[in-house]
Motif scaffolding. Structure first.
Motif, PDB file in Angstrom:
ATOM      1  N   VAL A  30       1.751 -10.832  -0.908  1.00  0.00           N
ATOM      2  CA  VAL A  30       0.800  -9.861  -0.370  1.00  0.00           C
ATOM      3  C   VAL A  30      -0.536  -9.954  -1.106  1.00  0.00           C
ATOM      4  O   VAL A  30      -1.612  -9.918  -0.497  1.00  0.00           O
ATOM      5  N   ASN A  31      -0.482 -10.090  -2.440  1.00  0.00           N
ATOM      6  CA  ASN A  31      -1.717 -10.141  -3.224  1.00  0.00           C
ATOM      7  C   ASN A  31      -2.522 -11.404  -2.970  1.00  0.00           C
ATOM      8  O   ASN A  31      -3.757 -11.366  -2.942  1.00  0.00           O
ATOM      9  N   MET A  34      -4.189 -10.874   0.476  1.00  0.00           N
ATOM     10  CA  MET A  34      -5.253  -9.877   0.444  1.00  0.00           C
ATOM     11  C   MET A  34      -6.437 -10.349  -0.393  1.00  0.00           C
ATOM     12  O   MET A  34      -7.572  -9.959  -0.136  1.00  0.00           O
ATOM     13  N   LEU A 121      -6.937  -1.754   5.308  1.00  0.00           N
ATOM     14  CA  LEU A 121      -5.907  -2.795   5.340  1.00  0.00           C
ATOM     15  C   LEU A 121      -5.305  -3.014   3.957  1.00  0.00           C
ATOM     16  O   LEU A 121      -4.074  -3.132   3.800  1.00  0.00           O
ATOM     17  N   ALA A 122      -6.152  -3.042   2.936  1.00  0.00           N
ATOM     18  CA  ALA A 122      -5.674  -3.243   1.569  1.00  0.00           C
ATOM     19  C   ALA A 122      -4.819  -2.074   1.096  1.00  0.00           C
ATOM     20  O   ALA A 122      -3.833  -2.264   0.374  1.00  0.00           O
ATOM     21  N   ALA A 125      -1.351  -2.464   2.472  1.00  0.00           N
ATOM     22  CA  ALA A 125      -0.636  -3.513   1.743  1.00  0.00           C
ATOM     23  C   ALA A 125      -0.205  -3.028   0.359  1.00  0.00           C
ATOM     24  O   ALA A 125       0.956  -3.185  -0.041  1.00  0.00           O
ATOM     25  N   ASN A 126      -1.138  -2.435  -0.379  1.00  0.00           N
ATOM     26  CA  ASN A 126      -0.824  -1.987  -1.735  1.00  0.00           C
ATOM     27  C   ASN A 126       0.112  -0.792  -1.759  1.00  0.00           C
ATOM     28  O   ASN A 126       0.911  -0.637  -2.684  1.00  0.00           O
ATOM     29  N   GLY A 128       2.572  -0.268   0.284  1.00  0.00           N
ATOM     30  CA  GLY A 128       3.922  -0.810   0.435  1.00  0.00           C
ATOM     31  C   GLY A 128       4.430  -1.439  -0.848  1.00  0.00           C
ATOM     32  O   GLY A 128       5.595  -1.250  -1.229  1.00  0.00           O
ATOM     33  N   VAL A 129       3.569  -2.185  -1.540  1.00  0.00           N
ATOM     34  CA  VAL A 129       3.960  -2.805  -2.804  1.00  0.00           C
ATOM     35  C   VAL A 129       4.275  -1.738  -3.858  1.00  0.00           C
ATOM     36  O   VAL A 129       5.270  -1.835  -4.589  1.00  0.00           O
ATOM     37  N   SER A 150       0.052  -2.235  -9.440  1.00  0.00           N
ATOM     38  CA  SER A 150       0.201  -1.767  -8.053  1.00  0.00           C
ATOM     39  C   SER A 150      -0.401  -0.380  -7.867  1.00  0.00           C
ATOM     40  O   SER A 150      -1.051  -0.102  -6.854  1.00  0.00           O
ATOM     41  N   ASN A 157      -8.221   1.074  -3.611  1.00  0.00           N
ATOM     42  CA  ASN A 157      -8.452   1.001  -2.169  1.00  0.00           C
ATOM     43  C   ASN A 157      -8.984   2.321  -1.612  1.00  0.00           C
ATOM     44  O   ASN A 157      -9.899   2.326  -0.778  1.00  0.00           O
TER      45      ASN A 157
END
Length: 207
Positions: A30-31, A34, A121-122, A125-126, A128-129, A150, A157
């Protein structure tokens, strides 16, 4: 003393769990994705805070890779890896603080629509992480550094989204610069915290 012994004894079992290994691989992928998205967005929009977030993604990807590399090693090696990651977080914070100062003199207002869209969007993603890694946040220094990365990303963000709104409302670059300053300071503080925790573990291991 019992708490320290429990951390040393229990951490390897938690770190070696299949769930933690899988979470690290997902976080790494993911990172990397992104980073590519945000570095392009940062360059196109002229946003310092978005660029800072992109560089942070790259650093986190490297950190997750280091965590995977030392996953089966002893606590001392994990603590040394945490020292490296803490130092990288400090270096990132200092870099962003310096770039923010430079942009304050030379920068133009960024494009807020690009900033906001990529920040949303970021955050997804973050978020979820961070949820995946939440259960492992109280392990050894290495695991703590992964959790802090994380958590900082998700906070960053949200801050970039706020900066985009501020740039749109004021027509100036100052909201973007203020958020970049906040992100640099957060990375610096977290890096110092990770280094302190890792040094304590190494001291306990030596004793």
């Amino acid at each position: 003393m019992s708490a320290s012994c429990c951390n040393s004894a229990c951490a390897p079992q938690t770190t070696l769990s299949p769930g933690y290994r899988k979470a690290l691989w997902i976080a790494l992928i993911v990172n990397v994705i992104m980073f590519a998205i945000e570095i392009g967005g940062g360059l196109k929009s002229g946003s310092v805070s978005l660029f800072a977030d992109a560089v942070d993604f790259a650093g986190d990807a490297a950190n997750y890779g280091i965590s995977l590399a030392v996953l089966s090693m002893g606590l001392a090696w994990k603590s040394r890896a945490a020292l490296m990651k803490g130092a990288s977080m400090v270096a990132f914070g200092l870099f962003i603080l310096g770039k923010t100062g430079w942009a304050a003199f030379c920068g133009l207002p960024p494009e807020p629509s690009i900033m906001g869209a990529i920040a949303v969007l970021a955050l997804i993603a973050n978020g979820g992480v961070a949820l995946m890694l939440y259960a492992f946040r109280k392990g050894d220094a290495n695991m703590r550094s992964v959790w802090l990365c994380s958590r900082n990303d998700a906070i960053g963000n949200i801050a970039v989204m706020a900066a985009a709104a501020g740039v749109l409302g004021t027509g100036t670059a100052w909201p973007d610069l203020a958020v970049a300053l906040l992100m640099g300071g957060l990375a610096l503080f977290s890096g110092i915290s990770v280094i302190g925790h890792a040094r304590l573990e190494l001291l306990e291991e030596a004793v």
